[in-house]
Design a protein around this motif. Structure first.
Motif, PDB file in Angstrom:
ATOM      1  N   ALA A 298       1.120  -1.337  -0.221  1.00 43.47           N
ATOM      2  CA  ALA A 298       0.009  -0.444  -0.169  1.00 43.47           C
ATOM      3  C   ALA A 298       1.034   0.856   0.125  1.00 43.47           C
ATOM      4  O   ALA A 298      -0.117   2.172  -0.611  1.00 43.47           O
ATOM      5  N   SER A 299       2.387   1.249   0.406  1.00 40.99           N
ATOM      6  CA  SER A 299       3.303   2.522   0.857  1.00 40.99           C
ATOM      7  C   SER A 299       3.729   2.906  -0.592  1.00 40.99           C
ATOM      8  O   SER A 299       3.397   3.766  -1.079  1.00 40.99           O
TER       9      SER A 299
ATOM     10  N   HIS B 272      -6.312  -2.288  -1.503  1.00 45.92           N
ATOM     11  CA  HIS B 272      -5.308  -1.364  -0.799  1.00 45.92           C
ATOM     12  C   HIS B 272      -6.083  -0.313   1.009  1.00 45.92           C
ATOM     13  O   HIS B 272      -6.060  -0.501   1.324  1.00 45.92           O
ATOM     14  N   MET B 273      -6.869   0.595   0.252  1.00 46.03           N
ATOM     15  CA  MET B 273      -7.715   1.376   0.622  1.00 46.03           C
ATOM     16  C   MET B 273      -8.054   0.297   2.603  1.00 46.03           C
ATOM     17  O   MET B 273      -8.129   0.906   3.127  1.00 46.03           O
TER      18      MET B 273
ATOM     19  N   PRO C 230      -0.415   6.536  -1.433  1.00 47.24           N
ATOM     20  CA  PRO C 230      -1.772   7.701  -0.808  1.00 47.24           C
ATOM     21  C   PRO C 230      -1.239   8.597   0.668  1.00 47.24           C
ATOM     22  O   PRO C 230      -0.379   9.016   1.377  1.00 47.24           O
TER      23      PRO C 230
ATOM     24  N   ARG D  58      -2.021   9.377   3.154  1.00 45.41           N
ATOM     25  CA  ARG D  58      -3.036   8.795   4.519  1.00 45.41           C
ATOM     26  C   ARG D  58      -3.190  10.327   5.831  1.00 45.41           C
ATOM     27  O   ARG D  58      -4.442   9.985   6.196  1.00 45.41           O
TER      28      ARG D  58
ATOM     29  N   SER E 295      -7.661   9.853  -2.061  1.00 42.73           N
ATOM     30  CA  SER E 295      -6.955   9.655  -1.207  1.00 42.73           C
ATOM     31  C   SER E 295      -5.585   8.432  -1.136  1.00 42.73           C
ATOM     32  O   SER E 295      -4.318   9.114  -0.569  1.00 42.73           O
ATOM     33  N   TYR E 296      -5.878   7.442  -1.793  1.00 47.61           N
ATOM     34  CA  TYR E 296      -5.199   6.415  -2.183  1.00 47.61           C
ATOM     35  C   TYR E 296      -5.526   6.951  -4.056  1.00 47.61           C
ATOM     36  O   TYR E 296      -5.040   5.451  -4.477  1.00 47.61           O
TER      37      TYR E 296
ATOM     38  N   ARG F 116      -6.145  -0.204  -5.744  1.00 44.64           N
ATOM     39  CA  ARG F 116      -5.814   1.164  -5.127  1.00 44.64           C
ATOM     40  C   ARG F 116      -7.253   0.872  -4.438  1.00 44.64           C
ATOM     41  O   ARG F 116      -6.665   1.014  -2.954  1.00 44.64           O
TER      42      ARG F 116
ATOM     43  N   PHE G 122      -6.803  11.250   4.275  1.00 44.77           N
ATOM     44  CA  PHE G 122      -8.075  10.146   5.181  1.00 44.77           C
ATOM     45  C   PHE G 122      -8.639  10.197   5.790  1.00 44.77           C
ATOM     46  O   PHE G 122      -9.543  10.043   6.286  1.00 44.77           O
TER      47      PHE G 122
END
Length: 291
Positions: free
Chosen positions: A67-68, A253-254, A72, A74, A99-100, A250, A77
């Motif tokens: 995910a990194s 993963h979010m 994103p 964060r 945001s992702y 994406r 988010f």
């Protein structure tokens, strides 16, 4: 290398050559199996390649640590999630998705008819208008959408009509968005399935399904789902399947990265149009909230 050292190991790649004939009557001249027709042969080669890539990737979801790599935001988010109750409606859900890096429609919330006209001008005509609020149904479930609006007068009329059509006050806030392109539509759900854990389920018109894969999606699974999306007309160029696969990864993963607050993601309308990047046109996110 010194004398007497063992020779270096080499890895040889072996290829199997299979002839392709134009028509079945030419098979008589083939010694062994052959493929008939160029289009089926290309399809078979693509299927074998996809199977090989899937086997190399292995089974199961993607590494959550990936995910990194999606960079994103964060902080954005967290700011948005802190404002929400048990459900993120369409506009708030899109802020979380964006945001992702998930592509979404250009839109804003308008609380007055004049504000709706200003948003429409900024978004660029034609636009669409729909009710805003966490209790609004998704578009496939009946949320009314005023479409193909080309003037400020049409937007002002839609402002009044949008909310009242589902029992809201005539002056209730609305979402004004740039009209998304026409294309193939998908519905994507990311949720926990009993005994399986997080899964992504994809409903694609014309494809038996739903298609399913463990979330967060690995690249091979995302590519496989995107491969099933065809152009809406035979003479159109295919949709951006690479962009669609990235969108699916994406979003998945979010959801998993924030499973402490995300209960379910419903991308009710994902549009994959020929010659256009795919985007999310309608979405809601159910959240985990302590009672």
């Amino acid at each position: 290398a010194q004398a007497g050292d063992a020779p270096p190991k080499t890895t040889a790649r072996r290829f199997h050559v299979m002839p392709v004939v134009g028509r079945a009557e030419f098979l008589a001249g083939c010694d062994g199996p052959a493929l008939v027709g160029l289009r089926p042969a290309l399809g078979a080669a693509a299927a074998v390649g996809a199977a090989g890539a899937r086997a190399a990737a292995g089974l199961g979801p993607d590494d959550p640590g990936e995910a990194s790599a999606l960079s994103p935001d964060r902080e954005r988010f967290s700011r948005q999630i802190d404002k929400l109750g048990a459900r993120a409606g369409d506009h708030e859900a899109k802020v979380l998705l964006a945001s992702y890096g998930v592509p979404v429609t250009r839109q804003a919330v308008a609380t007055t008819a004049s504000a709706a006209s200003r948003v429409a001008k900024k978004a660029g005509y034609p636009v669409e208008v729909k009710p805003w609020g966490p209790t609004c149904p998704t578009e496939p479930e009946g949320c009314p959408v005023e479409r193909d609006l080309h003037t400020a007068a049409e937007v002002r009329r839609a402002f009044v009509a949008a909310g009242s059509s589902i029992g809201f006050d005539a002056e209730a806030p609305v979402i004004v968005r740039a009209q998304p392109p026409a294309g193939r539509e998908l519905r994507i759900r990311i949720e926990r399935v009993e005994a399986l854990g997080w899964m992504l389920l994809a409903d694609i018109a014309g494809v038996p399904g739903p298609l399913a894969a463990p979330a967060p999606l690995c690249a091979a699974d995302a590519d496989e789902i995107a491969r099933h999306v065809e152009a809406t007309r035979a003479d159109d160029e295919p949709p951006d399947r690479e962009g669609l696969a990235d969108l699916l990864r994406r979003a998945s993963h979010m959801a998993v990265a924030h499973e402490d607050v995300v209960a379910r993601v419903d991308l009710a309308r994902v549009i994959a149009a020929s010659g256009e990047p795919p985007l999310v046109a309608d979405a809601v996110i159910d959240l985990v909230r302590a009672t």
